[in-house]
Write a protein that holds these residues in place. Structure first.
Motif, short mmCIF file in Angstrom:
data_model
loop_
_atom_site.label_atom_id
_atom_site.label_comp_id
_atom_site.label_asym_id
_atom_site.label_seq_id
_atom_site.Cartn_x
_atom_site.Cartn_y
_atom_site.Cartn_z
N GLU A 266 0.87 -1.19 0.05
CA GLU A 266 -0.06 -0.04 -0.12
C GLU A 266 0.74 1.35 -0.03
O GLU A 266 0.53 2.27 -0.81
CB GLU A 266 -0.96 0.10 1.08
CG GLU A 266 -2.14 -0.97 1.43
CD GLU A 266 -2.97 -1.10 2.31
OE1 GLU A 266 -4.06 -1.63 2.28
OE2 GLU A 266 -2.27 -0.70 3.56
N ILE A 267 1.83 1.31 0.51
CA ILE A 267 2.79 2.14 0.85
C ILE A 267 3.58 2.55 -0.43
O ILE A 267 3.46 3.87 -0.88
CB ILE A 267 3.93 2.37 1.89
CG1 ILE A 267 3.11 2.23 3.21
CG2 ILE A 267 4.84 3.31 1.93
CD1 ILE A 267 4.12 1.73 4.58
N ILE A 268 3.90 1.47 -1.29
CA ILE A 268 4.47 1.67 -2.51
C ILE A 268 3.43 2.49 -3.54
O ILE A 268 3.97 3.05 -4.29
CB ILE A 268 5.20 0.36 -2.98
CG1 ILE A 268 6.26 -0.29 -2.21
CG2 ILE A 268 5.35 0.39 -4.35
CD1 ILE A 268 6.77 -1.63 -2.18
N GLN A 269 2.31 1.69 -3.47
CA GLN A 269 1.48 2.33 -4.35
C GLN A 269 1.15 3.81 -4.27
O GLN A 269 0.99 4.23 -5.32
CB GLN A 269 0.02 1.07 -4.21
CG GLN A 269 0.12 0.01 -4.65
CD GLN A 269 -1.00 -0.86 -4.32
OE1 GLN A 269 -2.04 -0.37 -3.75
NE2 GLN A 269 -1.04 -2.17 -4.45
N ALA A 270 0.94 4.21 -2.89
CA ALA A 270 0.70 5.60 -2.67
C ALA A 270 1.85 6.52 -3.26
O ALA A 270 1.74 7.39 -3.82
CB ALA A 270 0.58 5.74 -1.26
N TYR A 271 3.13 6.12 -2.91
CA TYR A 271 3.92 6.94 -3.42
C TYR A 271 4.45 7.00 -4.91
O TYR A 271 4.78 7.93 -5.64
CB TYR A 271 5.41 6.34 -2.73
CG TYR A 271 5.76 7.12 -1.40
CD1 TYR A 271 5.89 8.37 -1.22
CD2 TYR A 271 5.63 6.28 -0.64
CE1 TYR A 271 6.10 8.88 0.07
CE2 TYR A 271 5.71 6.51 0.88
CZ TYR A 271 6.07 8.22 1.27
OH TYR A 271 6.34 8.47 2.41
N GLU A 272 4.28 5.67 -5.43
CA GLU A 272 4.25 5.68 -6.94
C GLU A 272 2.93 6.54 -7.61
O GLU A 272 3.40 7.23 -8.71
CB GLU A 272 4.08 4.10 -7.78
CG GLU A 272 5.16 3.36 -7.20
CD GLU A 272 4.93 1.69 -7.67
OE1 GLU A 272 3.89 1.49 -8.04
OE2 GLU A 272 5.99 1.28 -7.77
N LEU A 273 2.07 6.38 -7.14
CA LEU A 273 0.83 7.31 -7.84
C LEU A 273 1.04 8.70 -7.36
O LEU A 273 0.85 9.57 -8.54
CB LEU A 273 -0.38 6.87 -6.79
CG LEU A 273 -1.67 7.43 -7.54
CD1 LEU A 273 -1.96 7.24 -9.03
CD2 LEU A 273 -3.07 6.93 -6.76
#
Length: 224
Positions: free
Chosen positions: A75-82
């Protein structure tokens, strides 16, 4: 103590415990335990927990209870990538409408950011960090894009407050102001290619600075 005062009292205690990393991510907030420890009724506790839930610090799970937010690594990775993708889109649109005065003001915010980082003030940092990014993205003149970005900034700032190792490592020097200065310079140059790379690297660095293994946590009755 008045109802609103009790609610704020409980809210402030729980929020401080979460942001000071005394309550572990995923820790259940048991109303009875908080009530016994703080010597308040359960109503202000419920209201305080609801408020913390709206801020993203607490997850309320039906039929289970309230828990300190505990995002997964994915979830953290997805948030930063977005964030990297949306902020590049906003910044690339904002470049043509930004004035010299805009750039000057944003540079001042970077100086302020550096000061609060040197003082290891985490809450002041997330405010200055948000100010930098919003000052740029709001110039894209796209209301919906800005709303999405602000939502993501608020969410990733929670991750930063919960996990960023910078605030527990006296030897680590701040990196964000230098990266923000570089990003701003690329915008002044209207260099979209390098700007995209810089934003991607900036958020990758932010993710890597998170220490999800932090484990010096306590029980509610040990804190209050």
């Amino acid at each position: 103590m008045k109802k609103n005062s009790m609610e704020h009292y409980v809210y402030d205690h729980i929020k401080t415990a979460i942001l000071s990393r005394k309550l572990a991510p995923g820790k259940q907030l048991v109303e009875n335990k908080i009530s016994n420890t703080l010597q308040v009724s359960r109503t202000p506790i419920r209201n305080a927990i609801k408020k913390l839930s709206l801020e993203g610090l607490v997850d309320i799970i039906p039929n289970k209870g309230a828990f300190v937010t505990s995002p997964t690594k994915e979830e953290i990775i997805q948030a930063y990538e977005l964030r990297a993708n949306l902020e590049f889109l906003a910044a690339s649109k904002a470049m043509d409408s930004m004035t010299e005065e805009d750039f000057t003001e944003i540079k001042k915010s970077i100086e302020e950011e550096n000061k609060v980082l040197l003082n290891k003030n985490s809450e002041a940092y997330v405010k200055s960090n948000k100010s930098f990014h919003v000052a740029i993205t709001e110039k894209c003149n796209n209301t919906f894009l800005n709303e999405f970005i602000v939502t993501l900034i608020n969410r990733t700032n929670i991750y930063l407050l919960l996990y960023d190792e910078f605030f527990d490592n006296p030897e680590q020097q701040p990196y964000s102001p230098d990266e923000h200065t570089y990003i701003l310079n690329l915008m002044e140059q209207k260099n979209e290619v390098e700007l995209k790379i810089a934003l991607e690297n900036h958020f990758k660095r932010a993710f890597k600075s998170l220490d999800i293994r932090y484990n010096e946590y306590k029980e509610v009755d040990e804190i209050f």
